[in-house]
Scaffold this motif. Structure first.
Motif, mmCIF file in Angstrom:
data_model
loop_
_atom_site.group_PDB
_atom_site.id
_atom_site.type_symbol
_atom_site.label_atom_id
_atom_site.label_comp_id
_atom_site.label_asym_id
_atom_site.label_seq_id
_atom_site.Cartn_x
_atom_site.Cartn_y
_atom_site.Cartn_z
ATOM 1 N N LEU A 50 43.161 44.847 40.584
ATOM 2 C CA LEU A 50 42.329 45.952 40.116
ATOM 3 C C LEU A 50 41.228 45.327 39.263
ATOM 4 O O LEU A 50 41.500 44.761 38.206
ATOM 5 N N LEU A 51 40.015 45.408 39.739
ATOM 6 C CA LEU A 51 38.884 44.707 39.129
ATOM 7 C C LEU A 51 37.828 45.709 38.687
ATOM 8 O O LEU A 51 37.531 46.659 39.411
ATOM 9 N N GLY A 52 37.274 45.487 37.500
ATOM 10 C CA GLY A 52 36.200 46.362 37.067
ATOM 11 C C GLY A 52 35.819 46.084 35.631
ATOM 12 O O GLY A 52 36.527 45.372 34.913
ATOM 13 N N PRO A 53 34.705 46.650 35.182
ATOM 14 C CA PRO A 53 34.278 46.464 33.788
ATOM 15 C C PRO A 53 35.189 47.228 32.841
ATOM 16 O O PRO A 53 36.021 48.037 33.265
ATOM 17 N N SER A 54 35.042 46.983 31.553
ATOM 18 C CA SER A 54 35.815 47.705 30.552
ATOM 19 C C SER A 54 35.552 49.197 30.669
ATOM 20 O O SER A 54 34.416 49.630 30.852
ATOM 21 N N THR A 86 42.976 49.501 33.846
ATOM 22 C CA THR A 86 44.155 49.340 32.990
ATOM 23 C C THR A 86 44.926 50.645 32.887
ATOM 24 O O THR A 86 46.170 50.639 32.860
ATOM 25 N N THR A 87 44.237 51.775 32.852
ATOM 26 C CA THR A 87 44.920 53.067 32.860
ATOM 27 C C THR A 87 45.762 53.214 34.125
ATOM 28 O O THR A 87 46.899 53.694 34.085
ATOM 29 N N VAL A 145 55.719 43.254 40.271
ATOM 30 C CA VAL A 145 55.280 42.613 39.027
ATOM 31 C C VAL A 145 53.855 43.061 38.732
ATOM 32 O O VAL A 145 52.975 43.001 39.603
ATOM 33 N N LEU A 146 53.644 43.538 37.508
ATOM 34 C CA LEU A 146 52.330 43.960 37.053
ATOM 35 C C LEU A 146 51.802 42.951 36.049
ATOM 36 O O LEU A 146 52.536 42.531 35.149
ATOM 37 N N MET A 147 50.542 42.567 36.182
ATOM 38 C CA MET A 147 49.939 41.580 35.291
ATOM 39 C C MET A 147 48.649 42.148 34.721
ATOM 40 O O MET A 147 47.725 42.476 35.469
ATOM 41 N N ASP A 148 48.593 42.281 33.394
ATOM 42 C CA ASP A 148 47.445 42.870 32.713
ATOM 43 C C ASP A 148 46.636 41.785 32.015
ATOM 44 O O ASP A 148 46.984 41.339 30.927
ATOM 45 N N VAL A 180 56.913 38.351 46.230
ATOM 46 C CA VAL A 180 56.971 39.546 45.391
ATOM 47 C C VAL A 180 55.634 40.281 45.440
ATOM 48 O O VAL A 180 54.588 39.677 45.693
ATOM 49 N N THR A 181 55.675 41.598 45.272
ATOM 50 C CA THR A 181 54.456 42.396 45.223
ATOM 51 C C THR A 181 53.850 42.294 43.829
ATOM 52 O O THR A 181 54.547 42.474 42.832
ATOM 53 N N ILE A 182 52.552 41.998 43.755
ATOM 54 C CA ILE A 182 51.879 41.845 42.467
ATOM 55 C C ILE A 182 50.665 42.767 42.414
ATOM 56 O O ILE A 182 49.863 42.809 43.352
ATOM 57 N N VAL A 183 50.560 43.514 41.322
ATOM 58 C CA VAL A 183 49.349 44.267 41.011
ATOM 59 C C VAL A 183 48.785 43.653 39.734
ATOM 60 O O VAL A 183 49.455 43.606 38.707
ATOM 61 N N TYR A 184 47.559 43.198 39.820
ATOM 62 C CA TYR A 184 46.958 42.326 38.801
ATOM 63 C C TYR A 184 45.669 42.960 38.299
ATOM 64 O O TYR A 184 44.846 43.417 39.094
ATOM 65 N N VAL A 185 45.485 43.020 36.995
ATOM 66 C CA VAL A 185 44.274 43.591 36.410
ATOM 67 C C VAL A 185 43.423 42.487 35.803
ATOM 68 O O VAL A 185 43.930 41.619 35.081
ATOM 69 N N THR A 186 42.128 42.506 36.095
ATOM 70 C CA THR A 186 41.197 41.555 35.480
ATOM 71 C C THR A 186 39.794 42.142 35.508
ATOM 72 O O THR A 186 39.503 43.058 36.293
ATOM 73 N N HIS A 187 38.923 41.640 34.622
ATOM 74 C CA HIS A 187 37.499 41.966 34.706
ATOM 75 C C HIS A 187 36.715 40.768 35.218
ATOM 76 O O HIS A 187 35.493 40.814 35.322
ATOM 77 N N ASP A 188 37.433 39.680 35.549
ATOM 78 C CA ASP A 188 36.824 38.429 36.001
ATOM 79 C C ASP A 188 36.768 38.427 37.530
ATOM 80 O O ASP A 188 37.795 38.269 38.202
ATOM 81 N N GLN A 189 35.556 38.608 38.088
ATOM 82 C CA GLN A 189 35.465 38.734 39.547
ATOM 83 C C GLN A 189 35.812 37.448 40.276
ATOM 84 O O GLN A 189 36.363 37.485 41.370
ATOM 85 N N SER A 190 35.538 36.277 39.699
ATOM 86 C CA SER A 190 35.906 35.025 40.369
ATOM 87 C C SER A 190 37.427 34.884 40.429
ATOM 88 O O SER A 190 37.976 34.375 41.415
#
Length: 393
Positions: free
Chosen positions: A60-64, A69-70, A181-184, A211-221
């Motif tokens: 899940l990628l996007g600006p603040s 994150t919600t 697994v969720l990674m914030d 494993v299934t991973i849902v990962y949050v970041t604002h870093d597009q690279s």
């Protein structure tokens, strides 16, 4: 699958099946018409429909403030949706507390217990699940072996480096064999070199364990490096969902084009549209032909062009040629970023080899193929997706 078991590596066929399952609406995780409002008036997440396939690495990628994150917090159980349902393996979980969801969590600040040893931190999820002591010892040993921290079991978190602490957090999230697994933003506190190293380590663990991973970041690279698919968030909705290649090479809005990777944006008005292409009159003078993405004649538009798609050689037949003047040189070792100022005063960044000798003030011609230019409606430039665009599966 336990942390110590030999796991079958993900293959292209498995990834393809995962994508097909998701597209068919048979997601391992499913969001259906999910919305979240904290005050009853404005929405942090709007009309979200999203499927995550079993074994997928979804970022899940996007600006603040974009809603990513919600969304993760609703999946984890830290927040409840205002409307809609969330299911895990076909079972509704949107009203279940976090501890009943069998989900592992990895946070940016590691969230390790400072008074416990590494082994005790990793054992904690097993202890609260009342696993036998003998089984705890064996599973902790396997988990620490998996993250290459076998010799650090008796140390405290404060005696470890940031990268080692993050490995402990990973081991703790995986030791109880979670289904998800969720990674914030787990790598946000690390320096650039260590962050890039941990990106590869996390991706290797994902491939090894399946494993299934849902990962949050604002870093597009980071998102492009690690993910099977990326959901780009903007203003509470998914602006586009696809593979890293899809997002980079075929963005569907000016926002996605500018947020994913480096991008040049030219501003103008659509003169005509024909055969999937359009002719754009640039503000201040000049014209360019581009792929037409939702634009109509007479409408304002933004034309997106990647720096590596621009050349300083004669344009191919039917290509674009824009007279410019060298306005700056940025040396980056393996290449130069050449700043080329057009006659209308707009500046393009052109990626060229480090041997390029063009000097500031030198006239050049910047060329590109129409297929490498994408014209988007100007009103969607940075405003993001509409609710309907966010309704993505």
């Amino acid at each position: 699958m336990s942390a110590g078991q030999a796991a079958m590596p993900a293959t292209p066929a498995m990834v393809s099946l995962a994508a097909l399952a998701s597209a068919a609406g048979h997601g391992f995780v499913e969001f259906t018409d999910v919305e979240k409002s904290y005050d009853g008036r404005t929405f942090a997440v709007t009309r979200m429909n999203l499927n995550v396939a079993r074994g997928e690495f979804l970022t899940l990628l996007g600006p603040s403030g974009s809603g990513k994150t919600t969304t993760l917090n609703m999946l984890a159980g830290f927040e409840r949706p205002t409307h809609g349902t969330i299911t895990l393996e076909g079972q509704p979980v949107d009203r279940l507390p976090p501890y009943q969801r069998n989900i592992g969590m990895v946070f940016q600040n590691y969230a390790l217990f400072p008074h416990m040893t590494v082994e005790e931190n990793v054992a904690f999820p097993l202890s609260v699940r009342q696993v036998s002591k003998a089984d705890i010892a064996a599973r902790v040993a396997r988990a620490l072996d998996m993250v290459r921290l076998q010799q650090f079991g008796d140390r405290r978190p404060t005696q470890l480096s940031g990268g080692q602490q993050q490995r402990v957090a990973l081991a703790r999230a995986l030791v109880f064999q979670p289904s998800l697994v969720l990674m914030d933003e787990p790598l946000g506190a690390l320096d650039k070199k260590l962050r890039e190293h941990m990106q590869l380590e996390i991706k290797q663990l994902h491939t090894m364990l399946g494993v299934t991973i849902v990962y949050v970041t604002h870093d597009q690279s980071e998102a492009l490096t690690m993910s099977d698919r990326v959901a780009v968030f903007n203003q509470g909705a998914i602006a586009q969902l696809g593979s890293p290649d899809d997002l980079y090479n075929t963005p569907q809005s000016s926002f996605v084009a500018s947020f994913i990777g480096e991008n040049n944006t030219l501003v103008g008005v659509v003169d005509r549209v024909s055969g999937g292409e359009c002719r754009v009159r640039l503000n201040g003078g000049g014209e360019i032909t581009a792929l037409a993405i939702g634009v109509t004649p007479g409408s304002a538009c933004h034309v997106a062009i990647r720096p590596e798609r621009l050349n300083l050689t004669p344009a191919p037949a039917g290509g674009n040629a824009l007279p410019a003047t060298v306005d700056g040189r940025i040396y980056l070792g393996d290449h130069l970023r050449l700043l080329a100022r057009l006659a209308n005063d707009q500046v393009l960044t052109v990626k060229v080899g480090p041997e390029a000798t063009m000097a500031n003030g030198e006239p050049v011609t910047v060329s590109c193929a129409p297929n490498d230019c994408r014209a988007f409606p100007a009103d969607a430039g940075t405003g993001g997706a509409t609710p309907e665009q966010g309704k993505t599966t």
